[in-house]
Design a protein around this motif. Structure first.
Motif, mmCIF file in Angstrom:
data_model
loop_
_atom_site.group_PDB
_atom_site.id
_atom_site.type_symbol
_atom_site.label_atom_id
_atom_site.label_comp_id
_atom_site.label_asym_id
_atom_site.label_seq_id
_atom_site.Cartn_x
_atom_site.Cartn_y
_atom_site.Cartn_z
ATOM 1 N N SER A 249 -77.354 104.135 15.017
ATOM 2 C CA SER A 249 -77.770 104.842 13.807
ATOM 3 C C SER A 249 -76.700 105.867 13.486
ATOM 4 O O SER A 249 -76.209 106.567 14.362
ATOM 5 N N ALA A 250 -76.352 105.952 12.207
ATOM 6 C CA ALA A 250 -75.364 106.930 11.771
ATOM 7 C C ALA A 250 -76.021 108.290 11.556
ATOM 8 O O ALA A 250 -75.333 109.279 11.337
ATOM 9 N N GLY A 251 -77.342 108.369 11.613
ATOM 10 C CA GLY A 251 -78.062 109.631 11.460
ATOM 11 C C GLY A 251 -78.263 110.008 10.005
ATOM 12 O O GLY A 251 -77.853 109.299 9.080
ATOM 13 N N ASP A 252 -78.908 111.143 9.784
ATOM 14 C CA ASP A 252 -79.149 111.692 8.444
ATOM 15 C C ASP A 252 -79.670 110.661 7.452
ATOM 16 O O ASP A 252 -79.095 110.456 6.376
ATOM 17 N N GLY A 253 -80.744 109.990 7.787
ATOM 18 C CA GLY A 253 -81.370 109.049 6.868
ATOM 19 C C GLY A 253 -80.767 107.661 6.848
ATOM 20 O O GLY A 253 -81.257 106.793 6.133
ATOM 21 N N SER A 254 -79.695 107.444 7.607
ATOM 22 C CA SER A 254 -79.117 106.105 7.684
ATOM 23 C C SER A 254 -80.061 105.212 8.470
ATOM 24 O O SER A 254 -80.734 105.667 9.392
ATOM 25 N N PRO A 255 -80.129 103.943 8.125
ATOM 26 C CA PRO A 255 -81.059 103.068 8.846
ATOM 27 C C PRO A 255 -80.603 102.822 10.283
ATOM 28 O O PRO A 255 -79.415 102.842 10.594
ATOM 29 N N VAL A 256 -81.573 102.585 11.131
ATOM 30 C CA VAL A 256 -81.291 102.157 12.498
ATOM 31 C C VAL A 256 -80.887 100.697 12.410
ATOM 32 O O VAL A 256 -81.489 99.911 11.671
ATOM 33 N N THR A 257 -79.846 100.317 13.146
ATOM 34 C CA THR A 257 -79.403 98.924 13.138
ATOM 35 C C THR A 257 -79.526 98.333 14.527
ATOM 36 O O THR A 257 -79.353 99.024 15.534
ATOM 37 N N VAL A 258 -79.858 97.059 14.567
ATOM 38 C CA VAL A 258 -79.897 96.298 15.812
ATOM 39 C C VAL A 258 -78.939 95.141 15.622
ATOM 40 O O VAL A 258 -79.111 94.319 14.716
ATOM 41 N N ASN A 259 -77.901 95.126 16.446
ATOM 42 C CA ASN A 259 -76.850 94.104 16.355
ATOM 43 C C ASN A 259 -76.261 94.050 14.952
ATOM 44 O O ASN A 259 -75.987 92.989 14.407
ATOM 45 N N GLY A 260 -76.110 95.241 14.323
ATOM 46 C CA GLY A 260 -75.489 95.328 13.008
ATOM 47 C C GLY A 260 -76.429 95.078 11.837
ATOM 48 O O GLY A 260 -76.017 95.197 10.688
ATOM 49 N N VAL A 261 -77.672 94.741 12.074
ATOM 50 C CA VAL A 261 -78.632 94.464 11.002
ATOM 51 C C VAL A 261 -79.609 95.635 10.907
ATOM 52 O O VAL A 261 -80.208 96.040 11.913
ATOM 53 N N ALA A 262 -79.791 96.179 9.691
ATOM 54 C CA ALA A 262 -80.697 97.308 9.488
ATOM 55 C C ALA A 262 -82.141 96.894 9.801
ATOM 56 O O ALA A 262 -82.587 95.808 9.429
ATOM 57 N N VAL A 263 -82.868 97.771 10.489
ATOM 58 C CA VAL A 263 -84.268 97.531 10.828
ATOM 59 C C VAL A 263 -85.128 97.947 9.639
ATOM 60 O O VAL A 263 -84.967 99.041 9.102
ATOM 61 N N ASP A 264 -86.026 97.057 9.204
ATOM 62 C CA ASP A 264 -86.950 97.379 8.121
ATOM 63 C C ASP A 264 -88.078 98.208 8.711
ATOM 64 O O ASP A 264 -88.955 97.680 9.408
#
Length: 175
Positions: free
Chosen positions: A143-158
Motif C-alpha cells: 500500500s502506498a498509504g494516504d488513501g491509496s488502495p491495498v494491492t495484492v500481487n499488484g492488483v488493487a483489493v476491492d
C-alpha cells in the motif's frame, strides 16, 4: 407349586436378602443421573471448544462495518488444516505485538472464568485479534498509504464490500 410361583418366591427372597444400603430411592437415582448428564455435558463442551469451535467477543472497532464491538463469533479450529484459508476470510489469532493493551476488557468472576475454560461462555479476547485475510503465503501485499488502495500481487483489493459507504457531500443552500 408352579414354576411361575417358584420364580416369584425366589425373586422375593432375593430382594429381601439384598443389603439395605444397596437399594437406591428415586431421589438418589435422579441425582446420580443428573450428575452424569452434567459431567458429560461439561466434558463434551470442553472437547468441542478445545478441538472444533471456540467462541470469542469482538474486542475493538477495527472490523467495522462487518463486526461490531461486543459481537460474538464462533471460530472454526480446523482451519488452517483440513479446511483451507482464502482471501477475505476472517481469522482470530493471538496478539503478537501487544496492540490491545489499552482495550477495556470487562472483569470476570471465578464462575465466568470456569465457563470460559470449558467453552460455555465466549473468551473475552483480551489477547486475540480478529482480522480479514488479505494475502496468503507467497502473495505480495503493498500500500502506498494516504488513501491509496491495498494491492495484492499488484492488483488493487476491492474493499467496497468491507467498508462503510462514504457519507454524501453536504449541499449548501442556494441563495
Amino acid at each position: 407349586m408352579t414354576d411361575q410361583h417358584e420364580a416369584r418366591a425366589g425373586h422375593a427372597e432375593h430382594r429381601a436378602a439384598a443389603p439395605a444400603g444397596r437399594s437406591r430411592g428415586p431421589v438418589a437415582s435422579f441425582l446420580r443421573e443428573t450428575a452424569i448428564i452434567l459431567v458429560s455435558a461439561v466434558v463434551l463442551s470442553w472437547v468441542v471448544k478445545t478441538f472444533l469451535v471456540q467462541a470469542f467477543f469482538i474486542p475493538s472497532a477495527s472490523m467495522h462495518d462487518t463486526l461490531l464491538e461486543g459481537d460474538r463469533v464462533l471460530v472454526n479450529k480446523l482451519a488452517p488444516g483440513p479446511f483451507d484459508l482464502h482471501r477475505g476470510d476472517i481469522v482470530v489469532f493471538a496478539d503478537p505485538g501487544g496492540w490491545l493493551t489499552d482495550q477495556d476488557v470487562p472483569d470476570t468472576n471465578a464462575l465466568q472464568d470456569v465457563l470460559i475454560v470449558i467453552g460455555l461462555m465466549p473468551q473475552q479476547s483480551e489477547d486475540h485479534l480478529i482480522k480479514r485475510v488479505i494475502g496468503l503465503p507467497g502473495d505480495r501485499v503493498a500500500s502506498a498509504g494516504d488513501g491509496s488502495p491495498v494491492t495484492v500481487n499488484g492488483v488493487a483489493v476491492d474493499e467496497s464490500a468491507y467498508l462503510a459507504p462514504a457519507p454524501a457531500p453536504a449541499r449548501s443552500p442556494s441563495t
